[in-house]
Design a protein around this motif. Structure first.
Motif, PDB file in Angstrom:
ATOM      1  N   TYR A   1     -12.950 -31.491-111.714  1.00  0.00           N
ATOM      2  CA  TYR A   1     -11.602 -30.933-111.814  1.00  0.00           C
ATOM      3  C   TYR A   1     -10.642 -32.028-112.259  1.00  0.00           C
ATOM      4  O   TYR A   1     -10.795 -33.191-111.865  1.00  0.00           O
ATOM      5  CB  TYR A   1     -11.145 -30.412-110.448  1.00  0.00           C
ATOM      6  CG  TYR A   1     -12.060 -29.375-109.860  1.00  0.00           C
ATOM      7  CD1 TYR A   1     -11.880 -28.025-110.134  1.00  0.00           C
ATOM      8  CD2 TYR A   1     -13.111 -29.745-109.031  1.00  0.00           C
ATOM      9  CE1 TYR A   1     -12.723 -27.072-109.584  1.00  0.00           C
ATOM     10  CE2 TYR A   1     -13.962 -28.801-108.488  1.00  0.00           C
ATOM     11  CZ  TYR A   1     -13.759 -27.464-108.766  1.00  0.00           C
ATOM     12  OH  TYR A   1     -14.600 -26.527-108.225  1.00  0.00           O
ATOM     13  N   GLN A   2      -9.637 -31.623-113.047  1.00  0.00           N
ATOM     14  CA  GLN A   2      -8.635 -32.576-113.496  1.00  0.00           C
ATOM     15  C   GLN A   2      -7.242 -31.999-113.316  1.00  0.00           C
ATOM     16  O   GLN A   2      -7.017 -30.812-113.551  1.00  0.00           O
ATOM     17  CB  GLN A   2      -8.831 -32.925-114.968  1.00  0.00           C
ATOM     18  CG  GLN A   2      -7.798 -33.890-115.490  1.00  0.00           C
ATOM     19  CD  GLN A   2      -7.943 -34.199-116.966  1.00  0.00           C
ATOM     20  OE1 GLN A   2      -8.817 -33.693-117.637  1.00  0.00           O
ATOM     21  NE2 GLN A   2      -7.075 -35.042-117.463  1.00  0.00           N
ATOM     22  N   LYS A   3      -6.322 -32.862-112.884  1.00  0.00           N
ATOM     23  CA  LYS A   3      -4.919 -32.464-112.881  1.00  0.00           C
ATOM     24  C   LYS A   3      -4.105 -33.627-113.427  1.00  0.00           C
ATOM     25  O   LYS A   3      -4.511 -34.785-113.356  1.00  0.00           O
ATOM     26  CB  LYS A   3      -4.443 -32.027-111.508  1.00  0.00           C
ATOM     27  CG  LYS A   3      -4.387 -33.072-110.445  1.00  0.00           C
ATOM     28  CD  LYS A   3      -3.870 -32.459-109.157  1.00  0.00           C
ATOM     29  CE  LYS A   3      -3.910 -33.459-108.020  1.00  0.00           C
ATOM     30  NZ  LYS A   3      -3.400 -32.876-106.782  1.00  0.00           N
TER      31      LYS A   3
ATOM     32  N   ASP B   1       0.060 -34.765-113.716  1.00  0.00           N
ATOM     33  CA  ASP B   1       1.448 -34.480-113.363  1.00  0.00           C
ATOM     34  C   ASP B   1       2.364 -34.431-114.583  1.00  0.00           C
ATOM     35  O   ASP B   1       3.356 -33.723-114.585  1.00  0.00           O
ATOM     36  CB  ASP B   1       1.980 -35.520-112.372  1.00  0.00           C
ATOM     37  CG  ASP B   1       1.337 -35.386-110.999  1.00  0.00           C
ATOM     38  OD1 ASP B   1       0.868 -34.273-110.663  1.00  0.00           O
ATOM     39  OD2 ASP B   1       1.297 -36.386-110.264  1.00  0.00           O
TER      40      ASP B   1
ATOM     41  N   GLU C   1      -9.070 -28.196-117.384  1.00  0.00           N
ATOM     42  CA  GLU C   1      -8.830 -28.432-115.971  1.00  0.00           C
ATOM     43  C   GLU C   1     -10.103 -28.432-115.129  1.00  0.00           C
ATOM     44  O   GLU C   1     -10.099 -28.917-114.007  1.00  0.00           O
ATOM     45  CB  GLU C   1      -7.844 -27.400-115.417  1.00  0.00           C
ATOM     46  CG  GLU C   1      -6.449 -27.582-115.973  1.00  0.00           C
ATOM     47  CD  GLU C   1      -5.433 -26.644-115.357  1.00  0.00           C
ATOM     48  OE1 GLU C   1      -5.814 -25.625-114.740  1.00  0.00           O
ATOM     49  OE2 GLU C   1      -4.232 -26.933-115.504  1.00  0.00           O
ATOM     50  N   LYS C   2     -11.201 -27.882-115.685  1.00  0.00           N
ATOM     51  CA  LYS C   2     -12.448 -27.847-114.931  1.00  0.00           C
ATOM     52  C   LYS C   2     -13.624 -27.858-115.896  1.00  0.00           C
ATOM     53  O   LYS C   2     -13.570 -27.264-116.971  1.00  0.00           O
ATOM     54  CB  LYS C   2     -12.521 -26.584-114.066  1.00  0.00           C
ATOM     55  CG  LYS C   2     -13.805 -26.444-113.262  1.00  0.00           C
ATOM     56  CD  LYS C   2     -13.819 -25.138-112.469  1.00  0.00           C
ATOM     57  CE  LYS C   2     -15.135 -24.926-111.764  1.00  0.00           C
ATOM     58  NZ  LYS C   2     -15.187 -23.622-111.088  1.00  0.00           N
TER      59      LYS C   2
ATOM     60  N   VAL D   1      -7.686 -24.024-110.829  1.00  0.00           N
ATOM     61  CA  VAL D   1      -6.923 -24.599-109.720  1.00  0.00           C
ATOM     62  C   VAL D   1      -7.656 -25.837-109.222  1.00  0.00           C
ATOM     63  O   VAL D   1      -8.863 -25.813-109.019  1.00  0.00           O
ATOM     64  CB  VAL D   1      -6.763 -23.570-108.580  1.00  0.00           C
ATOM     65  CG1 VAL D   1      -6.097 -24.188-107.374  1.00  0.00           C
ATOM     66  CG2 VAL D   1      -5.995 -22.355-109.069  1.00  0.00           C
ATOM     67  N   PHE D   2      -6.924 -26.922-109.027  1.00  0.00           N
ATOM     68  CA  PHE D   2      -7.503 -28.119-108.439  1.00  0.00           C
ATOM     69  C   PHE D   2      -7.660 -27.872-106.938  1.00  0.00           C
ATOM     70  O   PHE D   2      -6.685 -27.607-106.252  1.00  0.00           O
ATOM     71  CB  PHE D   2      -6.589 -29.323-108.679  1.00  0.00           C
ATOM     72  CG  PHE D   2      -7.258 -30.648-108.453  1.00  0.00           C
ATOM     73  CD1 PHE D   2      -7.749 -31.378-109.518  1.00  0.00           C
ATOM     74  CD2 PHE D   2      -7.409 -31.179-107.178  1.00  0.00           C
ATOM     75  CE1 PHE D   2      -8.365 -32.606-109.330  1.00  0.00           C
ATOM     76  CE2 PHE D   2      -8.028 -32.406-106.972  1.00  0.00           C
ATOM     77  CZ  PHE D   2      -8.510 -33.116-108.054  1.00  0.00           C
TER      78      PHE D   2
ATOM     79  N   LYS E   1      -0.095 -30.591-119.104  1.00  0.00           N
ATOM     80  CA  LYS E   1      -1.346 -29.861-118.945  1.00  0.00           C
ATOM     81  C   LYS E   1      -2.485 -30.615-119.618  1.00  0.00           C
ATOM     82  O   LYS E   1      -2.384 -30.988-120.782  1.00  0.00           O
ATOM     83  CB  LYS E   1      -1.240 -28.478-119.602  1.00  0.00           C
ATOM     84  CG  LYS E   1      -0.480 -27.464-118.777  1.00  0.00           C
ATOM     85  CD  LYS E   1      -1.124 -27.232-117.464  1.00  0.00           C
ATOM     86  CE  LYS E   1      -1.548 -25.815-117.263  1.00  0.00           C
ATOM     87  NZ  LYS E   1      -2.134 -25.622-115.962  1.00  0.00           N
TER      88      LYS E   1
END
Length: 85
Positions: free
Chosen positions: A53-55, A57, A64-65, A82-83, A60
């Motif tokens: 998973y990646q987020k 700040d 994300e996964k 979703v993280f 985007k």
């Protein structure tokens, strides 16, 4: 590829990027935080399914996964996810 030995890749990761992973639906573990790579190789070697998973700040991320299903030879990338906590 051992991420700890790829300084070019690490320096290109945004400072606010956070990557975590789960092996076989286990606990969430850190992979990269504040451009520091945490131990992961032994977990990845014994895993059947790895979820990364990646987020970010500051915006985007492209993805994300990512799910790697080694048993079935499947790689799935998710633009939105979703993280987990």
């Amino acid at each position: 590829m051992d991420l700890t030995k790829n300084l070019t890749l690490l320096s290109s990761i945004p400072a606010d990027a956070v990557l975590g992973y789960r092996v076989d639906n286990g606990a969430l573990k850190p992979l990269i935080y504040d451009r520091k790579v945490y131990p992961y190789i032994s977990d990845f070697k014994k895993a059947k399914v790895i979820n990364i998973y990646q987020k970010l700040d500051s915006g985007k991320p492209v993805m994300e996964k990512m799910t790697i299903d080694k048993s079935n030879g499947i790689l799935r990338m998710y633009r939105l996810s979703v993280f987990p906590e």
